[in-house]
Design a protein around this motif. Structure first.
Motif, short mmCIF file in Angstrom:
data_model
loop_
_atom_site.label_atom_id
_atom_site.label_comp_id
_atom_site.label_asym_id
_atom_site.label_seq_id
_atom_site.Cartn_x
_atom_site.Cartn_y
_atom_site.Cartn_z
N GLY A 1 0.95 -1.29 0.42
CA GLY A 1 -0.09 -0.17 -0.20
C GLY A 1 0.63 1.64 -0.14
N PHE A 2 2.02 1.61 1.01
CA PHE A 2 3.04 2.62 0.73
C PHE A 2 3.70 2.67 -0.69
N LEU A 3 3.72 1.52 -1.24
CA LEU A 3 4.68 1.65 -2.54
C LEU A 3 3.92 2.35 -3.69
N TYR A 4 2.00 2.01 -3.69
CA TYR A 4 1.19 2.01 -4.95
C TYR A 4 0.88 3.19 -4.05
N SER A 5 1.00 4.17 -3.11
CA SER A 5 0.38 5.10 -2.74
C SER A 5 1.36 6.40 -3.18
N GLN A 6 2.59 5.76 -3.21
CA GLN A 6 3.97 7.09 -3.74
C GLN A 6 3.60 7.18 -4.77
N SER A 7 3.33 6.68 -5.95
CA SER A 7 3.01 6.15 -7.28
C SER A 7 2.17 7.41 -7.75
N GLY A 8 1.55 8.04 -6.57
CA GLY A 8 0.42 9.29 -6.92
C GLY A 8 -0.94 9.03 -6.79
N GLU A 9 -1.27 7.72 -7.40
CA GLU A 9 -2.88 7.11 -6.63
C GLU A 9 -3.45 7.57 -5.93
N SER A 10 -5.05 7.69 -5.76
CA SER A 10 -5.62 7.81 -4.99
C SER A 10 -5.67 7.19 -3.69
N ILE A 11 -5.73 7.44 -2.21
CA ILE A 11 -5.65 6.95 -1.10
C ILE A 11 -6.61 6.42 -0.91
N LEU A 12 -7.42 5.74 -1.26
CA LEU A 12 -8.96 5.10 -1.86
C LEU A 12 -8.47 3.66 -2.40
N ARG A 13 -7.73 4.31 -3.47
CA ARG A 13 -7.50 3.04 -4.60
C ARG A 13 -6.57 2.07 -3.96
N SER A 14 -5.43 3.11 -3.10
CA SER A 14 -3.55 2.37 -2.64
C SER A 14 -4.63 1.15 -1.56
N THR A 15 -5.38 1.75 -0.44
CA THR A 15 -6.03 0.75 0.05
C THR A 15 -6.63 -0.72 -0.55
N GLY A 16 -8.04 -0.12 -1.42
CA GLY A 16 -8.23 -1.15 -2.18
C GLY A 16 -7.30 -2.18 -2.61
N MET A 17 -6.35 -1.99 -2.66
CA MET A 17 -5.08 -2.87 -3.92
C MET A 17 -4.93 -3.61 -3.32
#
Length: 146
Positions: A102-118
């Protein structure tokens, strides 16, 4: 035509595979694995954060701090995990992998909701895989089955 005579018993049983490394090598590998993995993770997080922009001092600092935190937590999971029951051990790996992804995915600029879901999806798959692994490789008390 010649044919081999049938045997009873199938494959011959050999003892456990020999350990060709010294105890010192195993200790060094236990320390090196979290450090090397942390450096790779820190580089990956810093690269995601800068999104192709030039490397800055703050980006380097972010990468090294991320690598340090990841390595320390991974070392803790590798040290404490085997002492826990298989369910809790699987939950520990689930939380670690889910948060790290989730941390890596959030660093790519995606929304926090999408990062949490993934992250939750990756964590769910991780729990299934780890629980199956620990359930099939340990007895009911928690000792490894060889």
């Amino acid at each position: 035509m010649a044919q081999a005579a049938p045997t009873t018993g199938g494959m011959p049983r050999r003892g456990p595979t020999p350990d060709i490394f010294s105890p010192h090598t195993h200790v060094m590998a236990r320390l090196a694995f979290p450090i090397v993995t942390g450096l790779i993770y820190g580089y990956w997080a810093a690269a995601n954060r800068r999104s192709g922009a030039p490397v800055t001092g703050w980006n380097l600092l972010f990468g090294f701090v991320t690598a340090l935190v990841f390595a320390v937590v991974l070392f803790g999971v590798l040290t404490i995990g085997p002492r826990l029951r298989r369910e809790v051990h699987a939950l520990m790996w689930t939380a670690f992998i889910g948060i790290a992804f989730g941390f890596l995915y959030s660093q790519s600029g995606e929304s926090i909701l999408r990062s949490t879901g993934m992250s939750l999806a990756v964590a769910a798959v991780t729990f299934i895989v780890m629980f199956y692994r620990f359930y099939t490789h340990e007895d009911a008390v928690g000792h490894r089955v060889r």
